[in-house]
Design a protein around this motif. Structure first.
Motif, mmCIF file in Angstrom:
data_model
loop_
_atom_site.group_PDB
_atom_site.id
_atom_site.type_symbol
_atom_site.label_atom_id
_atom_site.label_comp_id
_atom_site.label_asym_id
_atom_site.label_seq_id
_atom_site.Cartn_x
_atom_site.Cartn_y
_atom_site.Cartn_z
ATOM 1 N N TYR A 135 4.365 18.675 13.098
ATOM 2 C CA TYR A 135 4.248 20.054 12.352
ATOM 3 C C TYR A 135 3.205 20.260 11.466
ATOM 4 C CZ TYR A 135 9.086 20.396 13.970
ATOM 5 O OH TYR A 135 10.313 20.327 15.000
ATOM 6 N N PRO A 136 2.492 21.088 11.546
ATOM 7 C CA PRO A 136 1.425 21.365 10.384
ATOM 8 C C PRO A 136 1.943 21.301 9.080
ATOM 9 C CG PRO A 136 1.295 23.007 12.158
ATOM 10 C CD PRO A 136 2.626 22.338 12.194
ATOM 11 N N LYS A 137 0.894 20.406 8.126
ATOM 12 C CA LYS A 137 1.467 20.371 6.768
ATOM 13 C C LYS A 137 0.218 20.401 5.874
ATOM 14 C CE LYS A 137 1.576 15.140 6.807
ATOM 15 N NZ LYS A 137 1.579 15.036 8.193
ATOM 16 N N PRO A 138 0.486 20.622 4.788
ATOM 17 C CA PRO A 138 -0.583 20.430 3.631
ATOM 18 C C PRO A 138 -0.727 19.169 3.130
ATOM 19 C CG PRO A 138 1.521 21.392 2.748
ATOM 20 C CD PRO A 138 1.794 21.196 4.124
ATOM 21 N N ALA A 139 -1.665 18.852 2.617
ATOM 22 C CA ALA A 139 -2.095 17.478 2.293
ATOM 23 C C ALA A 139 -1.227 16.655 1.593
ATOM 24 C CB ALA A 139 -3.814 17.113 1.945
ATOM 25 N N TYR A 140 -0.681 17.437 0.358
ATOM 26 C CA TYR A 140 0.187 16.929 -0.560
ATOM 27 C C TYR A 140 1.354 16.416 0.218
ATOM 28 C CZ TYR A 140 3.745 20.733 -0.855
ATOM 29 O OH TYR A 140 4.972 21.510 -0.756
ATOM 30 N N LEU A 141 1.632 16.481 1.341
ATOM 31 C CA LEU A 141 2.859 16.088 1.863
ATOM 32 C C LEU A 141 2.683 14.825 2.999
ATOM 33 C CD1 LEU A 141 4.589 19.103 3.139
ATOM 34 C CD2 LEU A 141 5.478 17.582 1.272
ATOM 35 N N PHE A 142 1.270 14.477 2.781
ATOM 36 C CA PHE A 142 0.718 13.165 3.510
ATOM 37 C C PHE A 142 1.125 11.967 2.937
ATOM 38 C CE2 PHE A 142 -2.191 9.843 3.679
ATOM 39 C CZ PHE A 142 -2.293 9.666 5.335
ATOM 40 N N ALA A 143 1.633 10.988 3.721
ATOM 41 C CA ALA A 143 2.115 9.474 3.223
ATOM 42 C C ALA A 143 1.803 8.667 4.068
ATOM 43 C CB ALA A 143 3.698 9.764 3.048
ATOM 44 N N MET A 144 1.538 7.541 3.657
ATOM 45 C CA MET A 144 1.343 6.195 4.483
ATOM 46 C C MET A 144 1.810 4.959 3.450
ATOM 47 S SD MET A 144 -2.684 5.891 5.015
ATOM 48 C CE MET A 144 -3.908 6.028 3.590
ATOM 49 N N VAL A 145 2.211 4.179 4.167
ATOM 50 C CA VAL A 145 2.744 2.756 3.554
ATOM 51 C C VAL A 145 2.438 1.589 4.366
ATOM 52 C CG1 VAL A 145 4.988 1.586 2.686
ATOM 53 C CG2 VAL A 145 4.820 3.997 2.289
ATOM 54 N N GLY A 146 1.879 0.484 3.758
ATOM 55 C CA GLY A 146 1.686 -0.712 4.323
ATOM 56 C C GLY A 146 2.301 -2.018 3.558
ATOM 57 N N GLY A 147 3.130 -2.760 4.090
ATOM 58 C CA GLY A 147 3.593 -3.643 3.418
ATOM 59 C C GLY A 147 4.520 -4.735 4.143
ATOM 60 N N ASP A 148 5.089 -5.666 3.191
ATOM 61 C CA ASP A 148 6.083 -6.582 3.892
ATOM 62 C C ASP A 148 7.331 -6.034 3.482
ATOM 63 O OD1 ASP A 148 7.653 -8.733 5.124
ATOM 64 O OD2 ASP A 148 6.594 -10.250 3.590
ATOM 65 N N LEU A 149 8.252 -5.332 4.247
ATOM 66 C CA LEU A 149 9.450 -4.812 4.002
ATOM 67 C C LEU A 149 10.517 -5.036 4.802
ATOM 68 C CD1 LEU A 149 7.742 -1.423 3.044
ATOM 69 C CD2 LEU A 149 8.669 -2.690 1.393
ATOM 70 N N PHE A 185 1.063 -1.179 0.183
ATOM 71 C CA PHE A 185 0.078 0.044 -0.123
ATOM 72 C C PHE A 185 0.925 1.193 -0.114
ATOM 73 C CE2 PHE A 185 -2.658 -3.273 1.973
ATOM 74 C CZ PHE A 185 -3.920 -3.095 1.175
ATOM 75 N N LEU A 186 0.575 1.970 -0.974
ATOM 76 C CA LEU A 186 1.559 3.410 -1.183
ATOM 77 C C LEU A 186 0.596 4.533 -1.385
ATOM 78 C CD1 LEU A 186 3.801 1.562 -3.584
ATOM 79 C CD2 LEU A 186 4.875 2.462 -1.578
ATOM 80 N N THR A 187 1.325 5.712 -1.014
ATOM 81 C CA THR A 187 0.345 6.782 -1.432
ATOM 82 C C THR A 187 1.291 7.900 -2.105
ATOM 83 O OG1 THR A 187 1.169 7.917 0.673
ATOM 84 C CG2 THR A 187 -1.087 7.163 0.522
ATOM 85 N N GLN A 188 0.504 8.702 -3.274
ATOM 86 C CA GLN A 188 1.090 9.930 -3.707
ATOM 87 C C GLN A 188 0.154 10.885 -3.725
ATOM 88 O OE1 GLN A 188 4.051 10.936 -4.584
ATOM 89 N NE2 GLN A 188 3.262 12.800 -5.703
ATOM 90 N N CYS A 189 0.295 12.019 -3.085
ATOM 91 C CA CYS A 189 -0.714 13.195 -2.943
ATOM 92 C C CYS A 189 -0.262 14.511 -3.462
ATOM 93 C CB CYS A 189 -0.966 13.310 -1.284
ATOM 94 S SG CYS A 189 -1.826 11.881 -0.732
ATOM 95 N N GLU A 190 0.960 14.532 -3.914
ATOM 96 C CA GLU A 190 1.407 15.773 -4.745
ATOM 97 C C GLU A 190 1.029 15.368 -6.375
ATOM 98 O OE1 GLU A 190 4.844 19.018 -5.757
ATOM 99 O OE2 GLU A 190 5.361 17.025 -4.539
ATOM 100 N N ALA A 191 0.078 16.258 -6.896
ATOM 101 C CA ALA A 191 -0.242 17.623 -6.431
ATOM 102 C C ALA A 191 -1.706 17.471 -5.841
ATOM 103 C CB ALA A 191 -0.322 18.525 -7.375
ATOM 104 N N GLU A 192 -2.592 16.791 -6.310
ATOM 105 C CA GLU A 192 -3.926 16.580 -5.655
ATOM 106 C C GLU A 192 -4.408 15.294 -5.438
ATOM 107 O OE1 GLU A 192 -5.844 18.588 -8.858
ATOM 108 O OE2 GLU A 192 -5.328 20.736 -7.582
ATOM 109 N N GLY A 193 -3.697 14.277 -4.856
ATOM 110 C CA GLY A 193 -3.825 13.046 -4.486
ATOM 111 C C GLY A 193 -4.754 12.493 -3.437
ATOM 112 N N PHE A 194 -4.713 13.596 -2.328
ATOM 113 C CA PHE A 194 -5.188 13.264 -1.068
ATOM 114 C C PHE A 194 -6.825 13.239 -1.030
ATOM 115 C CE2 PHE A 194 -6.574 14.296 3.337
ATOM 116 C CZ PHE A 194 -5.721 13.287 4.014
#
Length: 877
Positions: free
Chosen positions: A186-200, A122-131
């Motif tokens: 630290y306050p941040k915009p949503a484009y800097l949000f990330a989460m990851v889930g996996g076997d790593l 599970f991966l995210t990419q929120c820049e620019a408008e993915g959130f």
């Protein structure tokens, strides 16, 4: 031209309005499932001003709303509106908490924007408008909030659960599930949000900051790749130390995490404390990665780390300010790489990339200012103009203010704007205030598209012992900008006498100056010049301009031998080679005279054994086919290719014995230091010239290449030989292709190279071969790296992509049509070579327009691709 796409309105910078509400905190609870992930969000809204508003719009795309509450109460259907663009809350209070629960489908997300499931992760990419594809939110950069994220996932497939910030709690659910809670202070915009889930698996290290804090460093990769992370880890630690020493910037969290994946649209993403990287810029070992790969890792790791301050701690007010973070950070990573390696070689590489990508962009229908005025799809403005030209603008500010003045300015910038969403004006004003100077005229660079042309004219007066230099500037019209204003252009210069020495330029004895060309034309006179001098202008490429300096071949050859500025010595050699190549295009197929001036310049470099071998390799390289074409009114595809092949062959023949001696003398055991890297590059260049010495037949030189392929103890040497053999027009390389694939089929990044080298081979059967690559068992339309390895490489195979019968364009357009349904961002970026149709002859123009029409007629055309087509061919047909 009718375009089958929704009519998406332009977003204008002038229409910016501050948020009526800010979100102070957001808490996410995410239950990860490839098919159906549920996301619960709790948002605290606070009105920014006393006047009430009738509604608040929250962005949302592809979300299935399951539940919505305000201050704990279920909302009635007349309290909100949901549509394909998002969620609108009606008659909101001044201070309230909104809770939503939505369902999304990560496995079906082939666009790789928002939350997606690829390669078992599970991966995210929120820049620019993915959130907005994860939950309903004010998905814009000036909405800064503190994030708390709780991830739930199965322990067997998701033993690792990561998000931004610090892990504050973790535990187990029922039936084999577990959870982890992350808080970012630290306050941040949503484009800097990330989460990851996996076997790593994780490579772990630590870094002690200048204030004595210990930071945990973690790089997460597949278990089998754990041994290939050392370059990334060492690069990260060097970047952290450099940013402390050069900019006074210390890292601010307890841990810094990097996750590598093959399924990523970009090179990497600077999400706060949790960077997600294309594995290309993390994984390296001598057996699988070239020296260029190692250097790319160092640069990109540094780039994303530097964003922690230039982009994250100080972020953007809106997407029109994109170069505020990207241009500034590219400049910072270029300077870091220059300090880590050869500054001269680094600068030449910077300029080569700028000219290859940004200069053509600035001269075509996709031209736009570093800060554009309007866009339809922001993903289309992650361009060479925003990044590379944006970096050059920062470099000019650094030149104008000096190293210490620039540091004063950035210190003030960070002090003033830490935790804020700001504009390019805020950055420039900090530089002005810290240095008590006026940079108002410099702002024109950010607003004006196009590459300025600087013309130089110099006159030496032997009686008065003076040299008078006149510089003039002009910028051609670009779409939407017919009139151009003069811009401040810093021209670093020196005068070099007949003994090859720099002369004094003023009474202080300065032998180098920065002239600032601010008007259409300006003149400077340098006194006390007893001997004739040759101007060395735009030293270090001090401004992103085209320079016309009417020197004769003898003067250029002289500078190519004696100029102490690495860039200008390289530039002089390139100009001599360019003139030879342009002459060769006039009579393609005939043997041209090997110019004496070029021969002298190359001979001087070949004979200088004390020179840095990496710099020698730069001086001995020829301009690319792309660069030659950009100097022509009409790009003569076949003639350029033939002329370049002929000149490579001439140079190979003329210096055959020297190349052969170099090839043998530079052999040695593999090592990763700078000298060894340079020696490998020069040795492989020697082999290339030897193989090119007679491309019309096979000889002992191809046997040398085969021997190197078999005996190489590193990927740099093996790949260099492999490419020469596969792209030789007469050599049967089928056994080599099979051998390479069998050895490296389990290493995706290596197989990307296998695909790309074949797609770039200018052979008679190239198009048919590329068609076969697309149905190869290892090809995957859902992996951007693999798609770029074939289709991206195909576009630089000029004689095939630009075949006069239009077959290359037609094939390419069909593939982009298909890709647009899978990954619109990648499709739009790959399609941009078709925008250059006006630069070719009438036959090719017609075929390229037909390809654009084919794309425009595609049902359900994405917004990304539609905007590229509309800008490429706005008048229609």
């Amino acid at each position: 031209m009718m375009i089958n796409s929704e009519n998406t309105p332009l977003i204008h910078r002038s229409d910016y309005q501050p948020l009526a509400y800010r979100i102070t905190e957001i808490a996410l609870d995410v239950h990860l499932d490839p098919e159906n992930t549920e996301v619960s969000a709790r948002l605290h809204f606070l009105r920014q001003n006393p006047e009430p508003v009738k509604e608040i719009h929250l962005d949302g795309e592809g979300l299935e709303l399951l539940e919505i509450r305000r201050d704990g109460q279920l909302l009635s259907e007349n309290s909100y509106v949901v549509n394909g663009a998002g969620l609108t809350l009606l008659n909101p209070e001044a201070d309230f908490v909104l809770e939503t629960r939505v369902r999304i489908h990560p496995a079906a997300n082939s666009a790789l924007s928002g939350l997606y499931h690829a390669g078992g992760q599970f991966l995210t990419q929120c820049e620019a408008e993915g959130f907005r594809r994860i939950t309903y939110y004010q998905d814009r950069p000036d909405c800064l909030a503190k994030f708390t994220v709780t991830l739930h996932g199965p322990k067997d497939t998701c033993p690792v659960l990561l998000a931004n910030g610090n892990c504050v709690a973790q535990g187990e659910d029922a039936q084999g599930f577990h959870w982890a809670r992350w808080e970012d202070p630290y306050p941040k915009p949503a484009y800097l949000f990330a989460m990851v889930g996996g076997d790593l698996a994780a490579m772990r290290d630590t870094f002690t900051t200048q204030s004595g804090r210990q930071v945990a460093l973690e790089i997460y990769v597949a278990e089998r790749d754990l041994g290939a992370c050392s370059q990334a880890m060492e690069s990260l630690k060097r970047a952290m130390r450099w940013d402390e020493e050069v900019y006074g910037r210390e890292y601010d969290l307890d841990r810094y995490m990097i996750v590598a994946t093959d399924s990523f649209n970009m090179g990497a993403m600077e999400n706060k404390g949790l960077n997600i990287f294309n594995s290309k810029y993390v994984l390296a070992s001598p057996e699988t990665a070239t020296d260029t790969d190692y250097q790319g890792i160092e640069s990109v790791i540094a780039h994303e780390y530097f964003h922690n301050w230039t982009g994250n701690r100080v972020t953007l007010r809106d997407w029109f300010q994109l170069s505020l973070k990207e241009g500034l950070t590219v400049f910072r990573d270029q300077e870091f790489s220059a300090d880590m390696n050869s500054r001269g070689v680094q600068r030449i590489g910077d300029v080569r990339r700028l000219r290859a990508a940004q200069f053509p962009e600035d001269a075509g229908p996709l031209a736009h200012p570093v800060r554009p005025d309007a866009y339809s799809e922001i993903n289309n403005f992650y361009t060479a103009t925003v990044y590379e030209k944006g970096a050059e603008l920062v470099r000019m500010l650094h030149t104008l203010l000096g190293k210490e003045g620039f540091r004063r300015g950035t210190d003030l910038y960070f002090e003033r704007h830490d935790g804020h969403a700001v504009t390019i004006e805020d950055f420039v004003e900090a530089l002005e205030d810290a240095n008590h100077t006026d940079l108002s005229r410099f702002r024109t660079w950010y607003a004006q598209a196009g590459t300025p042309l600087v013309k130089a004219q110099g006159v030496y007066d032997p009686k008065a012992h003076t040299y008078t230099l006149t510089l003039s500037q002009s910028t051609p019209a670009t779409p939407g900008q017919a009139h151009k204003e003069p811009v401040p252009i810093p021209v670093r210069m020196a005068l070099i006498n007949t003994q090859g020495e720099k002369t004094a330029l003023d009474s202080r004895g300065d032998r180098e100056k920065v002239l600032v060309l601010e008007e259409a034309t300006q003149t400077w006179t340098f006194t006390e010049q007893p001997d004739p001098v040759i101007p060395s202008l735009l030293r270090g490429f001090s401004a992103p301009v085209r320079l016309e300096n009417p020197l004769d071949d003898q003067s250029r050859s002289f500078l190519a031998c004696v100029d102490d500025d690495p860039f200008n010595r390289w530039e002089s050699t390139q100009e001599l080679a360019l003139q030879a190549l342009l002459a060769g295009t006039q009579n393609p197929g005939t043997v041209q005279h090997f110019p004496d001036a070029l021969e002298r310049a190359l001979a001087a470099t070949l004979q200088d054994g004390a020179m840095d071998p990496a710099f020698r390799a730069e001086l001995l390289s020829l301009p690319s086919e792309d660069y030659v074409g950009e100097q022509m009114a009409v790009i003569a595809v076949d003639a350029i290719h033939q002329a370049r092949d002929a000149l490579l062959s001439q140079i190979g023949h003329h210096f055959h014995d020297t190349w052969l001696n170099l090839y043998h003398d530079l052999a040695g055991a593999y090592a990763r230091d700078g000298l060894s890297i340079g020696r490998r590059r020069l040795r492989n260049m020697a082999l290339s010239y030897l193989v090119y010495s007679d491309r019309h037949r096979e000889d002992d030189m191809t046997l040398h290449a085969r021997q190197q392929y078999v005996q190489a103890d590193n990927m740099t040497d093996r790949l260099a030989a492999f490419q020469l053999l596969v792209q030789h027009p007469l050599h049967d390389a089928e056994d080599i292709l099979m051998d390479f694939y069998q050895k490296w089929q389990d290493y995706p990044l290596v197989i990307d190279k296998w695909f790309a080298i074949q797609a770039m081979a200018p052979r008679a059967d190239a198009l048919r071969h590329v068609q076969h690559l697309l149905v190869h068992s290892a090809f995957d339309w859902k992996v951007p790296n693999r798609v770029r390895a074939v289709l991206g490489a195909f576009t630089v195979n000029h004689t095939v992509f630009h075949a006069a019968d239009g077959s290359g364009y037609a094939f390419f357009a069909e593939q982009i049509r298909r890709l647009d349904d899978i990954n619109p961002q990648t499709a739009a970026r790959l399609a941009t070579p078709l925008s250059r149709w006006q630069r070719y002859d009438e036959v090719r123009q017609k075929a390229m327009i037909q390809a654009l029409q084919l794309l425009a007629a595609k049902p359900h055309l994405s917004r990304d691709l539609a905007e590229v087509i509309q800008r490429a061919y706005p008048s229609g047909a």
